[in-house]
Scaffold this motif. Structure first.
Motif, PDB file in Angstrom:
ATOM      1  N   PRO A  45      28.147   5.953  43.246  1.00  0.00           N
ATOM      2  CA  PRO A  45      27.511   7.065  42.547  1.00  0.00           C
ATOM      3  C   PRO A  45      28.337   7.511  41.339  1.00  0.00           C
ATOM      4  CG  PRO A  45      28.565   7.843  44.554  1.00  0.00           C
ATOM      5  CD  PRO A  45      28.869   6.380  44.449  1.00  0.00           C
ATOM      6  N   PHE A  46      27.683   8.055  40.371  1.00  0.00           N
ATOM      7  CA  PHE A  46      28.388   8.628  39.217  1.00  0.00           C
ATOM      8  C   PHE A  46      27.490   9.704  38.622  1.00  0.00           C
ATOM      9  CE2 PHE A  46      25.923   5.001  37.871  1.00  0.00           C
ATOM     10  CZ  PHE A  46      25.256   5.452  36.738  1.00  0.00           C
ATOM     11  N   LEU A  60      24.114   3.203  28.731  1.00  0.00           N
ATOM     12  CA  LEU A  60      24.973   2.250  29.463  1.00  0.00           C
ATOM     13  C   LEU A  60      25.956   2.979  30.374  1.00  0.00           C
ATOM     14  CD1 LEU A  60      25.969  -0.083  26.437  1.00  0.00           C
ATOM     15  CD2 LEU A  60      23.775   0.029  27.632  1.00  0.00           C
ATOM     16  N   VAL A  61      25.515   4.101  30.921  1.00  0.00           N
ATOM     17  CA  VAL A  61      26.445   4.974  31.651  1.00  0.00           C
ATOM     18  C   VAL A  61      26.976   4.288  32.908  1.00  0.00           C
ATOM     19  CG1 VAL A  61      26.796   7.259  32.646  1.00  0.00           C
ATOM     20  CG2 VAL A  61      25.160   6.973  30.784  1.00  0.00           C
ATOM     21  N   TYR A  89      31.268   1.489  35.944  1.00  0.00           N
ATOM     22  CA  TYR A  89      31.759   0.377  36.766  1.00  0.00           C
ATOM     23  C   TYR A  89      32.892  -0.376  36.066  1.00  0.00           C
ATOM     24  CZ  TYR A  89      32.129  -3.790  39.496  1.00  0.00           C
ATOM     25  OH  TYR A  89      32.646  -4.800  40.260  1.00  0.00           O
ATOM     26  N   ALA A  90      32.664  -0.749  34.811  1.00  0.00           N
ATOM     27  CA  ALA A  90      33.676  -1.557  34.097  1.00  0.00           C
ATOM     28  C   ALA A  90      34.985  -0.778  33.987  1.00  0.00           C
ATOM     29  CB  ALA A  90      33.164  -1.963  32.717  1.00  0.00           C
ATOM     30  N   ASN A  91      34.890   0.538  33.772  1.00  0.00           N
ATOM     31  CA  ASN A  91      36.113   1.329  33.647  1.00  0.00           C
ATOM     32  C   ASN A  91      36.771   1.599  34.992  1.00  0.00           C
ATOM     33  OD1 ASN A  91      35.906   1.355  30.889  1.00  0.00           O
ATOM     34  ND2 ASN A  91      34.753   3.282  30.819  1.00  0.00           N
ATOM     35  N   PHE A  98      32.485  -6.571  27.851  1.00  0.00           N
ATOM     36  CA  PHE A  98      33.048  -7.142  26.617  1.00  0.00           C
ATOM     37  C   PHE A  98      34.206  -6.269  26.126  1.00  0.00           C
ATOM     38  CE2 PHE A  98      33.149  -6.747  22.004  1.00  0.00           C
ATOM     39  CZ  PHE A  98      33.402  -8.052  21.614  1.00  0.00           C
ATOM     40  N   GLN A  99      33.997  -4.960  26.184  1.00  0.00           N
ATOM     41  CA  GLN A  99      35.040  -4.054  25.683  1.00  0.00           C
ATOM     42  C   GLN A  99      36.299  -4.091  26.538  1.00  0.00           C
ATOM     43  OE1 GLN A  99      33.124  -0.233  25.122  1.00  0.00           O
ATOM     44  NE2 GLN A  99      32.223  -0.883  23.168  1.00  0.00           N
ATOM     45  N   ARG A 100      36.157  -4.506  27.796  1.00  0.00           N
ATOM     46  CA  ARG A 100      37.362  -4.667  28.617  1.00  0.00           C
ATOM     47  C   ARG A 100      37.939  -6.078  28.485  1.00  0.00           C
ATOM     48  NH1 ARG A 100      39.013  -1.482  33.742  1.00  0.00           N
ATOM     49  NH2 ARG A 100      40.950  -2.244  32.809  1.00  0.00           N
TER      50      ARG A 100
END
Ligand code: BES
Ligand code: ZN
Length: 457
Positions: free
Chosen positions: A92-93, A307-308, A313-315, A383-385
């Motif tokens: 969840p977020f 893209l929340v 998730y990626a962060n 991509f940003q990571r």
């Protein structure tokens, strides 16, 4: 060279430019036959009817992030993953969303019969003052007459920011904006930080009536915005993990994603129930297929809100997990009957491992897939990571994009099947047990030639 011919040449496992067009299908390299056998382990199991059925169920209702519709979809996806045997996590977020509260208007003590729309960002306030028409609200049109008054402005030609700022600079205490020529409804308008006067939108018809009325009388106006502000909402990512074969774990992770949320009021059959159906289908098939690579199947929430979910998730990945993640495949809008060819998009317009694998898989199972440059979906945060990531989508887009017409009947089973085959073959290419490391892969197919495509979407 046409795509078909190019594909044929590439399917022969050779470099396009050096091959005579008389090459025949007998020119298979030993590796290529092996690849087809491997591809078939996955792609022969893909069932377009099963995928179509997921889309049918998911697109019964809109799945806007933070709503019951999304939650129902999340439960459905989680149950499916679990029925294939996966450990499945709901992540969840929260995200913030603007709520316009209630705004009201009255003119010479008579309540306005329409329903004003609060500008996104408006302050809460109640003001009473004479109404002053200032045309389009350009700096030339707005004079000192508007001081202490509520400005009536026509939409168009200038930005919302400039219009509001121009009347504020001259001392206006509120803004009513009516819609522009040939524009219906009143759902529009933004104010920005520091623009601290209440602002609402009304229809063009209502606005033009007021303009007429102001020609003959003063109109004392009460403008009230109440309970507007941002509210916290909860959305979810759904993540199913397939552990690698215990004795053959190469430490690598491959991610396969889509987004399950839709826009408000849209059934989102193609955007992106189609991608969810592909993720579910590949998860189902891979559940029984040994791999030396960890696979993470995921559907993101609140993609349409910026893209929340995928950023969340990626962060949330540790640097160690990022380092082990070799590829993220994002499938978004992969089934539209009325869209164009499959293209792989990267945020920087450069090829990467995902596009290389996708192009090669395409050449083996259907036709070579070209690449292009685009963000706009959940591959961006990966991509940003620093993770090789690409968006698989058909371009140009179908006309039903983000509309209530994005419905099941617009879905092509052929497009669904072909995209899922290509991504499935690409994923299996690096995840299967006998390709322990990408560089040393025993039976990796040779690279294929694929081109940049800058078609408009
Ligand atoms: N599926 C679309 C992405 C898309 C749309 C790709 C059109 C190519 C062409 C996605 O769901 C979407 O609508 N994304 C938003 C961006 C996001 C940051 C809110 C968009 O493109 O407006
Ligand atoms: Zn989408």
């Amino acid at each position: 060279m046409s795509r078909k011919i190019l594909t044929f040449v590439l399917a022969a496992g050779l470099v396009a430019s050096s091959v005579p067009l008389t090459a025949t299908a007998d020119n298979h390299t030993p590796n290529e036959n092996a690849d087809h056998a491997f591809d078939n382990k996955v792609i022969k199991k893909i069932d377009a009817d099963r995928m179509y059925n997921h889309i049918a169920l998911l697109s019964e209702n809109p799945r806007e992030a933070g709503t019951q519709g999304e939650y129902k979809a999340v439960q459905y996806i989680k149950n499916e993953f679990e029925s294939y045997g996966y450990d499945t996590e709901l992540q969840p977020f929260t995200f913030q969303e603007w709520d316009g509260g209630t705004s009201t208007l009255s003119f010479n003590d008579q309540a306005f019969s329409g329903d004003p729309h609060t500008f996104n960002g408006s302050v809460n306030a109640s003001v009473q003052a004479p109404l002053e028409y200032v045309g389009l609200g350009s700096s030339e049109e707005v004079g000192s007459d508007v001081e202490g008054k509520i400005a009536l402005i026509e939409r168009g030609s200038y930005t919302f920011y400039d219009k509001v700022q121009n009347v504020m600079d001259k001392g206006a205490v509120g803004v009513i904006m009516f819609n522009g020529e040939n524009q219906s409804g009143n759902h529009f308008g933004y104010t920005y930080d520091e623009q601290d006067i209440p602002a609402v939108a009304i229809t063009r018809e209502a606005g033009l009536k007021l303009v007429e009325r102001l020609k003959t009388e003063q109109v004392t106006t009460t403008l009230t915005v109440k309970n507007a502000g941002t509210i916290d909402k909860t959305s979810y990512n759904v993540i199913a993990t397939k552990e690698p074969h215990k004795k053959k774990d190469n430490g690598q992770i491959v991610m396969i994603g889509s987004h399950h949320d839709s826009v408000a009021g849209g059934p989102g059959a193609n955007d992106d129930a189609s991608g969810v159906s592909a993720v579910l289908e590949l998860a189902k098939i891979m559940a029984k297929t040994p791999t030396d690579t960890e696979l993470r199947f995921m559907t993101f929430g609140a993609e349409e809100k910026g893209l929340v979910g995928s950023y969340h998730y990626a962060n949330s990945l540790s640097q160690e997990e990022v380092d082990r993640t070799v590829a993220q495949f994002q499938m978004d809008m992969v089934g539209s009957r009325d869209a164009g060819d499959l293209i792989m998009f990267t945020p920087d317009g450069q090829k990467n491992l995902v596009t290389d694998l996708g192009a090669a898989a395409g050449a083996r199972v259907a036709e070579v897939v070209e690449y292009g440059q685009l963000g706009r979906s959940d591959h961006v945060p990966f991509f940003q990571r620093g993770i090789p990531a690409a968006l698989f989508i058909h371009a140009p887009l179908e006309p039903w994009y983000h509309s209530p017409q994005d419905t099941l009947d617009k879905i092509s089973k052929e497009k669904l099947k072909e995209t899922t085959e290509i991504v499935g073959a690409a994923v299996y290419q690096i995840a299967r047990p006998n390709t322990p490391a990408l560089e040393n892969a025993e039976v990796a197919p040779g690279p294929v030639h694929y081109e940049f495509d800058d078609r408009p979407l």
